[in-house]
Design a protein around this motif. Sequence first.
Motif, short mmCIF file in Angstrom:
data_model
loop_
_atom_site.label_atom_id
_atom_site.label_comp_id
_atom_site.label_asym_id
_atom_site.label_seq_id
_atom_site.Cartn_x
_atom_site.Cartn_y
_atom_site.Cartn_z
N ALA A 253 -64.25 120.75 -78.15
CA ALA A 253 -65.66 120.86 -78.50
C ALA A 253 -65.95 119.98 -79.72
O ALA A 253 -65.09 119.82 -80.59
CB ALA A 253 -66.01 122.31 -78.79
N MET A 254 -67.13 119.42 -79.77
CA MET A 254 -67.48 118.48 -80.84
C MET A 254 -68.73 118.98 -81.56
O MET A 254 -69.49 119.78 -81.04
CB MET A 254 -67.75 117.10 -80.25
N TRP B 36 -64.43 125.64 -63.36
CA TRP B 36 -63.94 124.91 -64.53
C TRP B 36 -64.65 125.42 -65.79
O TRP B 36 -65.77 125.93 -65.71
CB TRP B 36 -64.21 123.41 -64.40
N LEU B 37 -63.99 125.23 -66.90
CA LEU B 37 -64.59 125.57 -68.19
C LEU B 37 -64.43 124.37 -69.10
O LEU B 37 -63.31 123.89 -69.31
CB LEU B 37 -63.89 126.80 -68.80
N LEU B 38 -65.54 123.88 -69.62
CA LEU B 38 -65.49 122.69 -70.47
C LEU B 38 -65.93 123.05 -71.89
O LEU B 38 -66.93 123.76 -72.07
CB LEU B 38 -66.43 121.60 -69.93
N PRO B 39 -65.22 122.56 -72.89
CA PRO B 39 -65.65 122.78 -74.27
C PRO B 39 -66.77 121.81 -74.62
O PRO B 39 -66.66 120.62 -74.33
CB PRO B 39 -64.38 122.48 -75.07
N LEU B 40 -67.84 122.30 -75.20
CA LEU B 40 -68.96 121.41 -75.51
C LEU B 40 -69.15 121.24 -77.02
O LEU B 40 -68.99 120.15 -77.55
CB LEU B 40 -70.26 121.96 -74.92
N VAL B 41 -69.48 122.33 -77.68
CA VAL B 41 -69.89 122.22 -79.09
C VAL B 41 -69.10 123.20 -79.93
O VAL B 41 -68.89 124.35 -79.54
CB VAL B 41 -71.41 122.50 -79.25
N ASN B 42 -68.64 122.71 -81.05
CA ASN B 42 -68.04 123.58 -82.05
C ASN B 42 -68.59 123.10 -83.38
O ASN B 42 -68.19 122.06 -83.88
CB ASN B 42 -66.52 123.49 -82.00
N ASP B 43 -69.54 123.82 -83.92
CA ASP B 43 -70.21 123.32 -85.10
C ASP B 43 -70.68 124.49 -85.96
O ASP B 43 -70.85 125.61 -85.46
CB ASP B 43 -71.43 122.47 -84.68
N LEU B 45 -73.72 125.28 -88.58
CA LEU B 45 -74.96 124.82 -89.18
C LEU B 45 -75.19 125.62 -90.45
O LEU B 45 -75.27 126.85 -90.41
CB LEU B 45 -76.13 125.02 -88.21
N LEU B 522 -71.40 127.96 -84.20
CA LEU B 522 -71.65 127.92 -82.76
C LEU B 522 -70.45 127.38 -82.02
O LEU B 522 -69.85 126.39 -82.44
CB LEU B 522 -72.84 127.00 -82.45
N GLN B 523 -70.12 128.04 -80.96
CA GLN B 523 -69.11 127.50 -80.05
C GLN B 523 -69.70 127.59 -78.65
O GLN B 523 -69.96 128.68 -78.14
CB GLN B 523 -67.82 128.32 -80.14
N MET B 524 -69.94 126.42 -78.08
CA MET B 524 -70.60 126.38 -76.76
C MET B 524 -69.62 125.87 -75.73
O MET B 524 -68.97 124.85 -75.93
CB MET B 524 -71.83 125.49 -76.80
N LYS B 525 -69.57 126.60 -74.61
CA LYS B 525 -68.71 126.19 -73.50
C LYS B 525 -69.56 126.16 -72.23
O LYS B 525 -70.53 126.90 -72.12
CB LYS B 525 -67.55 127.17 -73.33
N GLN B 527 -69.36 126.59 -68.22
CA GLN B 527 -68.57 127.00 -67.05
C GLN B 527 -69.22 126.42 -65.79
O GLN B 527 -70.41 126.63 -65.57
CB GLN B 527 -68.51 128.52 -66.98
#
Lengths: 388, 534
Positions: A253-254, B36-43, B45, B522-525, B527
């Motif tokens: 994740a980014m 499938w599970l994809l990692p998107l956002v780890n941020d 704010l 935030l951690q967004m995944k 699916q």
Amino acid sequence: MYRIFFIFLFVGNVLLGQQSIDLQLMGHYNSTGIVRQIPDAFFYGGTIDSAAIDKSYESLKQRNNFGLLMGGYVIWKSPWKLPLAKDKLLAEYQWTFSIGAQQYTGLHFSKDAFGLLFKGGLPYLGDTLQLNPLLLESTSFSKVGIGLSNPSTASSILLNFVQVQNHFAARLNQATWFQDDQTAQISLDLDGTSNLGSPSLGFGLALDIDYRFGTDTEEEDEQEFQLLVQNLGAAYIPSHQSYALNGTMQLSAMPISWWQNKKLDELGQQILDSLGFEKKVQSSWILMPASILLAKRINEEPIKKIQAYYGAQMLLRQSYTPFVYAGAHIKAKQFWQTGVGLAYGGFGGLRAQAYSILKFNNKQLILRSDNITLHNGASLLIQFRCEF
Amino acid sequence: MQLSLKMYHMRLLKLFIIVLLLASCKKEGTQWQTQWLLPLVNDTLSLANYYNDSTLIQNAGQIEVNLTRQVLDLGLADLIKIPDTTISQSFQSNFTVNNVTPGFEFVNATKTHNLDLSDIQLKKVRIQNGQILLKIKNPLNTAVLFKIELPGVSLNNQPFVYTYTLAPGTIQQPTINTETISLAGYEIDLSGAQSLEYNKLQSKLTLQTDPNGPTVSLFNNQIFEFEALFKEIHLDYAKGYFGSQAMIANKQFTLPFMDKIVGGSLALPPMQMSIEISNGFKMALRAQIEQLTNTNAQGVSYSLSAPSIGPSMYLAPAIGTWNTLQPSTMLLTFDGNNSNLQNYVENLGAQQDIHYQIQPNPWGNTSAGNDEAFAHSRLKVKVNAQIPLALNADGLTLQDTFDLNITQDLNKSHVNAAKLIIDATNAFPLASDLVLYFLKNGQVWHTVIADAQLASAALGQIDPTDGLLKKKSTVQISLPQSVFIDLNDLDQVVVSAAFSTTDPNSGLAIDQAIQAGAFLALQMKLQLQTQIKP
């Protein structure tokens, strides 16, 4: 190629003798663990449901095979003999011609690779998947042959000109997949190569040898054996695409700002760069999928009603394991003989085989299947022989 | 055995027929589903990045907005502009003069030029940068020495003099020379010969025949001429009367993000704002804020009203000179006692309109032409606001639209359905409801609502590691198959987030202060359910 065949047809000294035509069509596919519904969906179309995938997955071992072998050929043993004196060694040999085509596809794969392909990554969060060994070989070719056959022993030797229509080979030496169950980060470690041949550009030579031995016509119950070597040769592919991967990749994740400035196609290229993707055009020699069969032949004019048959076959392909079979041959009627037995190896495990031979005057029809029951595939061989 | 063999033959025949039939049929595509599970956002704010740029300050564990912005900054170049100006001087004999000997000076004339500066009356200026383009013409059949003097233009007390010997020419084709000379640092005295005038520039032209040339005749149709173009002149000093022309301006600007607020309300605590006007010119000044209005995303406009909005305000001239210049200043204060500032801000206007006037010398030339401006003279307007970062949001809806340009071929491998999974740790006292609208040609085709609320920190507990009130929550947004069937036609997606500072006990929106160090992790995944069609 066909012109050459017909030129040979009309060349040479013609001495009238017995001639025969053999027509054979065969198709086999099998697997050590994949249920038949899955390859059937690839051949005939349709949806592979999760039950078939789960059933296959449960029956797979860590290393598994799947393969497809299909093709056909015609062999004409002509009445023309060699222009030699009768006391010469090859004086009785007849010119023999053949034409045929074959498709070989073999896949050696791990249980984890099957799971990732057919289920996706979600069911394996937190697990390390071992995707290697993964080996895929696929070759399709046609051939035209000319040679000699001995009418008294039925032994023959043919030299074939081979044209390769398609060749694909891929190998993963090392491949692991891990996806963190908390962050969903994917870690992929790959080391593999693949070669994709351009269609219709490969050519080569191959030998077909049919050697019969152990025959003694004076004694009817003498056992006869056959050493059958087919497609023993090589082909040159002057131009094919070669791909290589050797690297590791972390897909994580980014931050939001990263996504704001990133394009998806850039991401794809970045992943390929991380995996050390290389692409080049090169030429190469390939070995043809040669088959070597050693078998006890059926005595078609037996004294006993039941006789045994057995044999072993191997293919010069890593994804094909030695194939052995054995069974009982029964003379049911004068025109109908049949047999049942067990087979093991090739692309699959233990299964039942059976065949029937129907004879009408100088014509003979053989129907055979190496996959009657206990199977994960299908098999059919049809052979028609006519002597005149 | 016989029966089983018969069955076996039947099966063989059946298989053979099936193979033949299938070989001639067009087969349905092979397909299966994968997950499938994809990692998107780890941020994370947070407001931490704004602490050190004077935007936010921490005060007693709470955050305050310390907004200091300079909204107007005018210098001499903005106040007095000298347009590109051409002066010229020529000579033409009234009669034919024969036997003009070599070295004969036949013109020595001075001319005064008027600069057109409207009501500005300048006596003296200094040029920061700019240039003069000189052009001279010689129609005489001998070389002529041109000497051009600008008596009021000097550098280090040395007057501007330009001399050039121009080759012989003819009446039909006079010899021409052009030259560009920098005027940076030059002083120009514009008070004329008697030092009592303004906007006056003198030039003196002297012409002499070539001392080494032939004797020639001077005819009455020969015109000797020079032109001087003063180009791109910028001043760093000016003295005179700077006029009383009022600058009437109507400025509009948009506040970022405010235009994304499409609904709900926001209540803010009492706040204070000041406007400081600083006059660095040695001239009197009138300033007037005629109107300050904002318009929110719903089109509702609100005007700021205060005693200082509307009337003219007068600033005295600055005092001192180059090194001792002291601007005169005026401070306007807006708060809950003298203005409707709080309501003005709470209108959440993204579009800000300000109408104002600035007029020099509102009472005319009372300095007797002694207005002065230096290189560092500035007219500045600075806004300063200090607002405790506490708010009362009730369904405050932030909405933004993004272009959607994703296509997929349903006859090939494609995504069937998806689920966006958001794991959040919230230390802000705001809860949020998320909705996605998928649009086609501006019309909403699909509305997707999150399955839960992104919970407010007010519902959480204090984390002993950092002393912050936090709340963890997981929000899932399921994108159904119908969205992906229409995906090729959908062209926009609207992301809508409604924020509320809800009291966990009463369920009502209440005032909530932002904790110092507040953040949203935030951690967004994503699916994906994919249909594989090889």
